[in-house]
Design a protein around this motif. Sequence first.
Motif, PDB file in Angstrom:
ATOM      1  N   LYS A  38       0.833  -1.207   0.000  1.00  7.93           N
ATOM      2  CA  LYS A  38       0.000   0.000   0.000  1.00  7.93           C
ATOM      3  C   LYS A  38       0.867   1.257   0.000  1.00  7.93           C
ATOM      4  O   LYS A  38       0.614   2.213  -0.742  1.00  7.93           O
ATOM      5  CB  LYS A  38      -0.936  -0.003   1.205  1.00  7.93           C
ATOM      6  CG  LYS A  38      -1.930   1.146   1.244  1.00  7.93           C
ATOM      7  CD  LYS A  38      -2.911   0.953   2.392  1.00  7.93           C
ATOM      8  CE  LYS A  38      -3.966   2.058   2.373  1.00  7.93           C
ATOM      9  NZ  LYS A  38      -3.414   3.381   2.679  1.00  7.93           N
ATOM     10  N   ALA A  39       1.915   1.260   0.849  1.00 12.60           N
ATOM     11  CA  ALA A  39       2.810   2.418   0.929  1.00 12.60           C
ATOM     12  C   ALA A  39       3.566   2.633  -0.378  1.00 12.60           C
ATOM     13  O   ALA A  39       3.962   3.760  -0.693  1.00 12.60           O
ATOM     14  CB  ALA A  39       3.796   2.236   2.085  1.00 12.60           C
ATOM     15  N   ALA A  40       3.745   1.561  -1.142  1.00 13.67           N
ATOM     16  CA  ALA A  40       4.454   1.648  -2.428  1.00 13.67           C
ATOM     17  C   ALA A  40       3.511   2.021  -3.570  1.00 13.67           C
ATOM     18  O   ALA A  40       3.949   2.134  -4.723  1.00 13.67           O
ATOM     19  CB  ALA A  40       5.137   0.319  -2.734  1.00 13.67           C
ATOM     20  N   GLY A  41       2.229   2.187  -3.247  1.00 17.07           N
ATOM     21  CA  GLY A  41       1.255   2.543  -4.271  1.00 17.07           C
ATOM     22  C   GLY A  41       0.736   1.361  -5.062  1.00 17.07           C
ATOM     23  O   GLY A  41       0.222   1.505  -6.172  1.00 17.07           O
ATOM     24  N   VAL A  42       0.843   0.171  -4.467  1.00 14.54           N
ATOM     25  CA  VAL A  42       0.394  -1.074  -5.107  1.00 14.54           C
ATOM     26  C   VAL A  42      -0.831  -1.602  -4.372  1.00 14.54           C
ATOM     27  O   VAL A  42      -0.919  -1.497  -3.146  1.00 14.54           O
ATOM     28  CB  VAL A  42       1.525  -2.124  -5.092  1.00 14.54           C
ATOM     29  CG1 VAL A  42       1.048  -3.460  -5.644  1.00 14.54           C
ATOM     30  CG2 VAL A  42       2.726  -1.616  -5.879  1.00 14.54           C
ATOM     31  N   ASP A  43      -1.787  -2.161  -5.114  1.00 16.98           N
ATOM     32  CA  ASP A  43      -3.000  -2.717  -4.507  1.00 16.98           C
ATOM     33  C   ASP A  43      -2.620  -3.829  -3.532  1.00 16.98           C
ATOM     34  O   ASP A  43      -2.122  -4.881  -3.946  1.00 16.98           O
ATOM     35  CB  ASP A  43      -3.905  -3.281  -5.611  1.00 16.98           C
ATOM     36  CG  ASP A  43      -5.239  -3.800  -5.082  1.00 16.98           C
ATOM     37  OD1 ASP A  43      -5.405  -3.874  -3.843  1.00 16.98           O
ATOM     38  OD2 ASP A  43      -6.099  -4.143  -5.910  1.00 16.98           O
ATOM     39  N   PRO A  44      -2.857  -3.641  -2.215  1.00 17.12           N
ATOM     40  CA  PRO A  44      -2.445  -4.657  -1.235  1.00 17.12           C
ATOM     41  C   PRO A  44      -3.196  -5.975  -1.356  1.00 17.12           C
ATOM     42  O   PRO A  44      -2.715  -7.002  -0.886  1.00 17.12           O
ATOM     43  CB  PRO A  44      -2.717  -3.978   0.111  1.00 17.12           C
ATOM     44  CG  PRO A  44      -3.746  -2.940  -0.173  1.00 17.12           C
ATOM     45  CD  PRO A  44      -3.459  -2.473  -1.566  1.00 17.12           C
ATOM     46  N   ASP A  65       6.365   4.572   4.386  1.00 13.31           N
ATOM     47  CA  ASP A  65       5.886   5.041   5.685  1.00 13.31           C
ATOM     48  C   ASP A  65       5.146   3.910   6.408  1.00 13.31           C
ATOM     49  O   ASP A  65       3.916   3.914   6.524  1.00 13.31           O
ATOM     50  CB  ASP A  65       4.974   6.249   5.500  1.00 13.31           C
ATOM     51  CG  ASP A  65       4.627   6.921   6.827  1.00 13.31           C
ATOM     52  OD1 ASP A  65       5.302   6.607   7.832  1.00 13.31           O
ATOM     53  OD2 ASP A  65       3.691   7.735   6.861  1.00 13.31           O
ATOM     54  N   VAL A  66       5.897   2.940   6.884  1.00 12.22           N
ATOM     55  CA  VAL A  66       5.341   1.771   7.569  1.00 12.22           C
ATOM     56  C   VAL A  66       6.099   1.529   8.868  1.00 12.22           C
ATOM     57  O   VAL A  66       7.319   1.355   8.855  1.00 12.22           O
ATOM     58  CB  VAL A  66       5.425   0.500   6.685  1.00 12.22           C
ATOM     59  CG1 VAL A  66       4.921  -0.726   7.467  1.00 12.22           C
ATOM     60  CG2 VAL A  66       4.637   0.678   5.401  1.00 12.22           C
ATOM     61  N   VAL A  67       5.371   1.535   9.968  1.00 11.27           N
ATOM     62  CA  VAL A  67       5.913   1.173  11.282  1.00 11.27           C
ATOM     63  C   VAL A  67       4.921   0.212  11.915  1.00 11.27           C
ATOM     64  O   VAL A  67       3.732   0.527  12.045  1.00 11.27           O
ATOM     65  CB  VAL A  67       6.104   2.403  12.195  1.00 11.27           C
ATOM     66  CG1 VAL A  67       6.547   1.948  13.585  1.00 11.27           C
ATOM     67  CG2 VAL A  67       7.112   3.366  11.611  1.00 11.27           C
ATOM     68  N   ILE A  68       5.378  -0.961  12.288  1.00  7.59           N
ATOM     69  CA  ILE A  68       4.484  -1.938  12.902  1.00  7.59           C
ATOM     70  C   ILE A  68       5.279  -2.807  13.875  1.00  7.59           C
ATOM     71  O   ILE A  68       6.424  -3.179  13.607  1.00  7.59           O
ATOM     72  CB  ILE A  68       3.778  -2.812  11.832  1.00  7.59           C
ATOM     73  CG1 ILE A  68       2.749  -3.740  12.477  1.00  7.59           C
ATOM     74  CG2 ILE A  68       4.782  -3.592  10.983  1.00  7.59           C
ATOM     75  CD1 ILE A  68       1.838  -4.427  11.459  1.00  7.59           C
ATOM     76  N   ILE A  77      -6.423  -2.854   4.187  1.00  9.09           N
ATOM     77  CA  ILE A  77      -5.580  -3.542   3.204  1.00  9.09           C
ATOM     78  C   ILE A  77      -6.299  -4.730   2.543  1.00  9.09           C
ATOM     79  O   ILE A  77      -5.692  -5.555   1.873  1.00  9.09           O
ATOM     80  CB  ILE A  77      -4.254  -4.011   3.814  1.00  9.09           C
ATOM     81  CG1 ILE A  77      -4.478  -5.004   4.957  1.00  9.09           C
ATOM     82  CG2 ILE A  77      -3.435  -2.819   4.300  1.00  9.09           C
ATOM     83  CD1 ILE A  77      -3.181  -5.567   5.521  1.00  9.09           C
ATOM     84  N   GLY A  78      -7.612  -4.795   2.751  1.00  7.71           N
ATOM     85  CA  GLY A  78      -8.416  -5.768   2.029  1.00  7.71           C
ATOM     86  C   GLY A  78      -8.416  -7.181   2.571  1.00  7.71           C
ATOM     87  O   GLY A  78      -8.813  -8.113   1.874  1.00  7.71           O
ATOM     88  N   LEU A  79      -8.015  -7.358   3.825  1.00  7.83           N
ATOM     89  CA  LEU A  79      -7.983  -8.710   4.413  1.00  7.83           C
ATOM     90  C   LEU A  79      -9.208  -9.008   5.267  1.00  7.83           C
ATOM     91  O   LEU A  79      -9.342 -10.103   5.800  1.00  7.83           O
ATOM     92  CB  LEU A  79      -6.717  -8.885   5.248  1.00  7.83           C
ATOM     93  CG  LEU A  79      -5.401  -8.885   4.467  1.00  7.83           C
ATOM     94  CD1 LEU A  79      -4.224  -9.009   5.393  1.00  7.83           C
ATOM     95  CD2 LEU A  79      -5.388  -9.994   3.420  1.00  7.83           C
ATOM     96  N   ALA A  80     -10.057  -8.026   5.430  1.00  5.65           N
ATOM     97  CA  ALA A  80     -11.303  -8.225   6.178  1.00  5.65           C
ATOM     98  C   ALA A  80     -12.375  -7.315   5.590  1.00  5.65           C
ATOM     99  O   ALA A  80     -12.056  -6.295   4.964  1.00  5.65           O
ATOM    100  CB  ALA A  80     -11.104  -7.932   7.663  1.00  5.65           C
TER     101      ALA A  80
END
Length: 317
Positions: free
Chosen positions: A167-173, A240-243, A313-316
């Motif tokens: 998603k952060a890379a601009g790709v459909d997750p 921009d990902v922190v987890i 992100i489309g997982l739920a």
Amino acid sequence: MQNLLRGAICALALTVAVPAASAASLKITAPAAPGGGWDQTARAMQMVLQTEKLATGVQVENVPGAGGTIGLAQFALRSKGDPNALIVGGFVMVGAIITNKAPVTLDQVTPIARLTGEYEAIVVNADSPVKSIADIVTMLKANPGSVSWGGGSAGGTDHITAGLIAKAAGVDPTKVNYIAYSGGGESMAAILGGKTTVGVAGYGEFDSQVKAGKLRVLAISAPERVAGIDAPTLKESGLDVVIQNWRMVAAPAGLKPDKKAELVKTIAAMAKSQAWQDQLKAKGWTDTFLEGDAFEAQLKSDIAKTEAILKEIGLAK
């Protein structure tokens, strides 16, 4: 998946739970195959509880499957009211419950404490032509399916991390090619064998193979560089990902208040011991200890936040 879980629940409901006689002996369920973070956590607890004489004996039982929900179902049904039973869980289980629409949830256990936090590492086989996160982004943009991600259970922290990177890379997750493994051992074998493009998991699962020169770390999901890990953050790499993954320990439902208090006291003593702190340092885990009612409140908040991320992100749904 739901039919499998319901079948397991029906079978387990025929058994009668008989609480153990003494709280001095504990049984910890690790709801995953050997080698992964939950197994490592349960066995670290086993060692420290016995070393510190906080329990006279500690057994660990592995019950893998469905992001921990098979083990959770078994634990909830067999151990209700048993003050000598514990189960390890965490962020991965929260995601798996939501993603799989599991018929068993964390409402069916008694949260005792959050124990550790661990940032996600993105790694490749040492012989891989992929040299950086920028290479992964290029591949994702050209063809999302060309990057296979090897990690833990579907809907868990590893899967979420892969989706957030896309998603952060601009790709459909939703187009992420994620391959879920039931345990850290299986995932590691796939990465080392070149069956997946990249591996994603808590850094502790990769540490020994990184030190042995068999894996390379492309990035870590921390807000800033982590001492002892020779890799940039995802933010440094332009994403921009922190987890942070976290792990907890819970007891069965139906505990008497005094028995819950005893378990909280025991786990707090374990977490404050030097032996436990040594384990944290050795495995690269962050001390995020939070106990009792405060953790229970935080858990409810984390479940709501995780559901929002999974929908994002489309997982739920």
